[in-house]
Design a protein around this motif. Structure first.
Motif, mmCIF file in Angstrom:
data_model
loop_
_atom_site.group_PDB
_atom_site.id
_atom_site.type_symbol
_atom_site.label_atom_id
_atom_site.label_comp_id
_atom_site.label_asym_id
_atom_site.label_seq_id
_atom_site.Cartn_x
_atom_site.Cartn_y
_atom_site.Cartn_z
ATOM 1 N N SER A 80 0.842 -1.191 0.000
ATOM 2 C CA SER A 80 0.000 0.000 0.000
ATOM 3 C C SER A 80 0.880 1.245 0.000
ATOM 4 C CB SER A 80 -0.901 0.016 1.231
ATOM 5 O OG SER A 80 -0.119 0.214 2.404
ATOM 6 N N GLY A 81 0.250 2.406 -0.206
ATOM 7 C CA GLY A 81 1.012 3.654 -0.196
ATOM 8 C C GLY A 81 1.713 3.880 1.129
ATOM 9 N N GLU A 131 2.622 1.590 3.284
ATOM 10 C CA GLU A 131 3.703 0.610 3.431
ATOM 11 C C GLU A 131 4.914 1.008 2.604
ATOM 12 O OE1 GLU A 131 1.235 -3.524 4.355
ATOM 13 O OE2 GLU A 131 1.455 -2.829 2.280
ATOM 14 N N GLN A 132 4.673 1.480 1.389
ATOM 15 C CA GLN A 132 5.789 1.930 0.558
ATOM 16 C C GLN A 132 6.524 3.096 1.210
ATOM 17 O OE1 GLN A 132 5.313 2.113 -3.829
ATOM 18 N NE2 GLN A 132 3.201 1.469 -3.450
ATOM 19 N N VAL A 149 -0.831 9.524 1.667
ATOM 20 C CA VAL A 149 -1.389 8.545 2.605
ATOM 21 C C VAL A 149 -2.557 9.174 3.361
ATOM 22 C CG1 VAL A 149 0.815 7.347 2.857
ATOM 23 C CG2 VAL A 149 0.231 9.190 4.443
#
Length: 248
Positions: free
Chosen positions: A146-147, A149-150, A175
């Motif tokens: 996910s954004g 997590e990235q 996010v």
């Protein structure tokens, strides 16, 4: 309260223009001190990204003086730049992860570039992924994350080599508010370890969540009320590194 022994960054009447255009930054003067937390704010187009580029040495100023870590950063010989840049961690809004590498290998990349042996990489990278809450996603590639997590992988990569300064360009822009707060807490934790943190943001809610931070506001390429950026905040007590904390 006395000031620290030395500043980490000092800008003196710095100006920046691209090509033959007008200056995008004009007469920028400020001092950043070790272990402090700074927010860089301003409207879109005010020059925040340009100022950050000067801070992480991807751009040279058109005029003025910049000192970093006690050294003239403008006249720094080219061969010294890589080692100098390793003292500065950078987090971009668009993550800039290497798409074909796993989360583990993205975080390990700065250590490998620095020549750290593979047997000395595994534990620190695993500890760092645990620190950002992604220990169970170490084998995942960016496209499957996910954004939020990235962005956490990007933060881990930026700080794996324990930089003296972390520079983040709108790190919460992609996010949701809950994840933005979690990312902010990671920056605060890093700051408590002694790293100077500079976060560019237009989100006033984030700024209010770090009451001990200092604010530098850009207005059309100039620092508004620069004296506010020069006062020195209370020094925070040192804490163990993420790796040390995990080991305990």
């Amino acid at each position: 309260m006395s000031k620290p022994d030395a500043e980490i960054v000092q800008f003196d009447n710095v100006g920046l223009r691209y090509g033959t255009g007008k200056e995008v930054l004009t007469d920028i003067s400020f001092t950043l001190y070790p272990g402090s937390f700074y927010f860089l704010t301003g409207a879109s187009g005010a020059g925040k990204t340009s100022l950050l580029k000067l801070l992480y040495l991807s751009q040279r100023p058109s005029r003025g003086l910049i000192r970093m870590f006690g050294t003239d950063a403008i006249t720094l010989p080219r061969e010294r730049l890589p080692g100098f840049r390793r003292r500065i961690g950078v987090v971009f809004q668009d993550f800039r992860l290497v798409p074909h590498l796993s989360a583990f290998d993205n975080v390990a990349l700065p250590l490998r570039v620095a020549g750290v042996s593979e047997r000395e990489i595994a534990r620190p990278v695993a500890d760092m992924l645990d620190w950002v809450g992604l220990g169970d996603r170490r084998h995942a590639r960016p496209a499957t994350l996910s954004g939020g997590e990235q962005q956490r992988v990007a933060i881990a990569r930026a700080v794996i080599a324990r930089p003296d300064m972390l520079v983040a360009d709108e790190p919460t822009g992609n996010v949701d508010p809950e994840m933005a707060l979690k990312l902010l807490r990671l920056f605060e934790s890093l700051n408590r370890l002694g790293t100077t943190v500079v976060v560019a943001t237009h989100d006033l809610h984030l700024i209010r969540d770090v009451p001990e931070s200092l604010i530098m506001r850009l207005d059309k390429g100039r620092l508004a009320d620069p004296t506010g950026a020069l006062r020195y905040p209370p020094r925070r007590a040192a804490s163990p590194s993420p790796a040390e904390a995990t080991a305990r």
